[in-house]
Design an enzyme around this catalytic site. Structure first.
Site, PDB file in Angstrom:
ATOM      1  N   HIS A 133       0.828  -1.216   0.000  1.00 51.78           N
ATOM      2  CA  HIS A 133       0.000   0.000   0.000  1.00 51.78           C
ATOM      3  C   HIS A 133       0.861   1.264   0.000  1.00 51.78           C
ATOM      4  CE1 HIS A 133      -3.643  -2.383   1.024  1.00 51.78           C
ATOM      5  NE2 HIS A 133      -2.782  -3.100   1.729  1.00 51.78           N
ATOM      6  N   SER A 159      15.237  19.214 -17.118  1.00 54.58           N
ATOM      7  CA  SER A 159      14.352  20.372 -17.096  1.00 54.58           C
ATOM      8  C   SER A 159      14.932  21.492 -17.945  1.00 54.58           C
ATOM      9  CB  SER A 159      14.159  20.867 -15.656  1.00 54.58           C
ATOM     10  OG  SER A 159      13.433  22.076 -15.630  1.00 54.58           O
ATOM     11  N   LYS A 207      18.485  19.150 -12.632  1.00 53.61           N
ATOM     12  CA  LYS A 207      17.432  18.152 -12.464  1.00 53.61           C
ATOM     13  C   LYS A 207      17.618  17.015 -13.468  1.00 53.61           C
ATOM     14  CE  LYS A 207      12.461  18.062 -11.524  1.00 53.61           C
ATOM     15  NZ  LYS A 207      12.074  16.848 -12.228  1.00 53.61           N
ATOM     16  N   GLU A 246       9.879   6.193 -17.728  1.00 50.08           N
ATOM     17  CA  GLU A 246       8.729   6.942 -18.238  1.00 50.08           C
ATOM     18  C   GLU A 246       8.394   6.523 -19.661  1.00 50.08           C
ATOM     19  OE1 GLU A 246       9.397  10.998 -15.550  1.00 50.08           O
ATOM     20  OE2 GLU A 246       9.895  11.021 -17.686  1.00 50.08           O
TER      21      GLU A 246
END
Length: 491
Positions: free
Chosen positions: A207, A337, A343, A350
């Protein structure tokens, strides 16, 4: 129906195809004729009138049939020519010319000559005739006399058995040559990573909440088994993929084909591909349904779901690096970014999740298309072929990327894992056989509230010695399962 080989500007009439005598040439087009009349065809095109009509009729998506399908269609035409020669239905010199021309198509040398949109006639007749015309044109050139697209190249065949056959052949070859090797590579990389970091202990999660400890190796073994199961699923579909519709011709009765054509065709195709294709046991099923394509798509969907699970686990484990879990560091592949310097994002996982979304969507399309078998023919065959082959190709490519650019190179942040593990109150679960669930819950709640290590709180609340607690709550020992501190269970 009359079809023609290519006639280029300046070619003498004597060198034109039989039946092409009325063709009128300009510098940019020629006139071709079929049963519906005359029309202009680009002068340099290898295709003929039927292909040109389809180009004009279906300016819909700009999507054309994929290379894997066209290559398989070339193999189908090669095998058909060889089978008809063995059956003494096709002259040997014509058959050799068709064989050589079809081999060029199978090798991808003429992909640009297949311009018809995926969204076309549902039987794929336009694409079958496109192949027939291109191969006839090439064969006519090499032979020096007319080779007919229908009478010779399409001998003993119908679009209604050629296209279902080509779907099976292209899918089989793509799965064998692309997807399964890519999944095997991903499996092997996962196995190697298990050995490399397998002993590191971390907090398990259910969970998304802290749970009992596991090793990184155990976590990766779950991913590896998903991929192994995917390979088994693909292998399970193959016997039905190898059964081909060729020989059923128009409606499954085999009209206009030699009774032995289907068997001879499969023998020749097997020789060309080194894959043991066989005739379908029921041509009526093979023409009217696409259940096997739907089945294969379902297995591809399962693999997509597996890759989603693996990719999302990697994203969560890599999150941060400061404000997230920060358990691993994926390889830094590109700036993340356009505005935030420094970043770095988990780009490969992805990409994998986007591939999975596309494959799952393709499966829905295939499911609907598979329902479109009306009486003796499915009429969404080009769409089935396109989506099925796209799913196979996407899964193959992203599996290799996930293996090579994400999993092989990620580094484990052992200090971060140890810190979180030391403060995990859920470790108290191991004390249940000794102190009971209620007492364990009270210890866990107090440890949470005070932000203290579970061992400190348990020592105070249970009276167990530090040495006993160290043994009972050893995270590495807990990953081995069993009952701790009880009378059975081992480990």
């Amino acid at each position: 129906m009359i079809t023609h080989a290519v006639v280029r500007p300046g070619v003498k009439p004597a060198n034109r195809c039989a039946g092409c005598g009325s063709a009128f040439m300009t510098s940019s087009f020629r006139i071709e004729r079929d049963s519906m009349g005359e029309l202009q065809v680009p002068a340099a095109a290898l295709w003929g009138a039927q292909t040109q009509r389809a180009v004009q009729n279906f300016p819909i998506s700009g999507l054309t049939m994929p290379h894997a399908f066209i290559a398989a269609l070339g193999l189908v035409k090669q095998a058909a020519a060889r089978a008809n020669t063995r059956l003494k239905l096709l002259d040997a010199d014509v058959a050799r010319a068709i064989d050589a021309a079809a081999a060029e198509v199978a090798a991808g040398r003429h992909d640009s000559q297949f311009p018809i949109d995926v969204f076309q006639t549902g039987s794929g007749t336009s694409t079958n005739m496109n192949a027939n015309e291109v191969i006839a044109s090439l064969a006519s050139r090499s032979l020096g006399r007319a080779v007919h697209a229908n009478d010779h190249v399409n001998m003993g065949q119908s679009s209604n058995d050629v296209i279902p056959t080509t779907i099976h052949v292209s899918a089989t070859l793509s799965v064998r040559r692309e997807l399964m090797p890519a999944l095997e590579q991903l499996r092997d990389v996962l196995r190697a990573k298990e050995r490399q970091v397998g002993a590191v202990v971390k907090t398990g999660r259910t969970h998304l909440m802290d749970a009992m400890p596991v090793t990184v190796g155990q976590e990766l073994s779950g991913w590896r088994t998903q991929i192994e199961n995917g390979l088994e699923r693909l292998a399970a579909v193959e016997p039905r993929l190898l059964a081909l519709a060729q020989g059923g011709t128009a409606v499954g009765t085999g009209i206009n084909a030699h009774p032995d054509f289907g068997a001879r065709f499969c023998e020749e195709l097997a020789a060309l591909t080194d894959v043991p294709f066989t005739p379908s046991c029921n041509y009526f099923e093979a023409l009217s349904s696409q259940d096997t394509a739907v089945e294969l798509s379902g297995q591809l969907k399962v693999i997509a779901v597996s890759l989603t699970k693996i990719a999302n686990d990697l994203r969560w484990m890599n999150s941060g690096p400061l404000a997230g879990l920060g358990e691993i560091a994926l390889p830094a592949l590109q700036p993340g970014s356009s505005i935030m310097p420094g970043k770095v994002n988990p780009v490969i996982p992805e990409a994998a999740t986007m591939v999975a979304a596309q494959v799952i969507g393709n499966d829905t399309t295939l499911t609907i298309a598979g329902q479109s078998g009306n009486f003796q023919l499915n009429v969404m065959l080009p769409l089935i072929a396109y989506n099925l082959l796209q799913s196979i190709r996407l899964l193959a490519n992203v599996s290799r990327a996930l293996a090579d650019r994400a999993i092989a190179g990620f580094k484990v942040n052992e200090a971060r894992l140890a810190q979180a593990l030391d403060r995990n109150p859920i470790l108290v679960t191991a004390l249940n056989p000794v102190i009971g669930y209620e007492k364990g819950a009270a210890i866990a709640k107090q440890a949470y509230a005070e932000g203290r290590p579970i061992r400190e709180v348990a020592e105070k609340m249970t009276g167990l010695s530090r040495e006993e607690l160290a043994k009972l709550l050893d995270p590495a020992e807990l990953t081995r399962g069993g009952i701790k501190g009880g009378t059975s269970g081992g480990g």
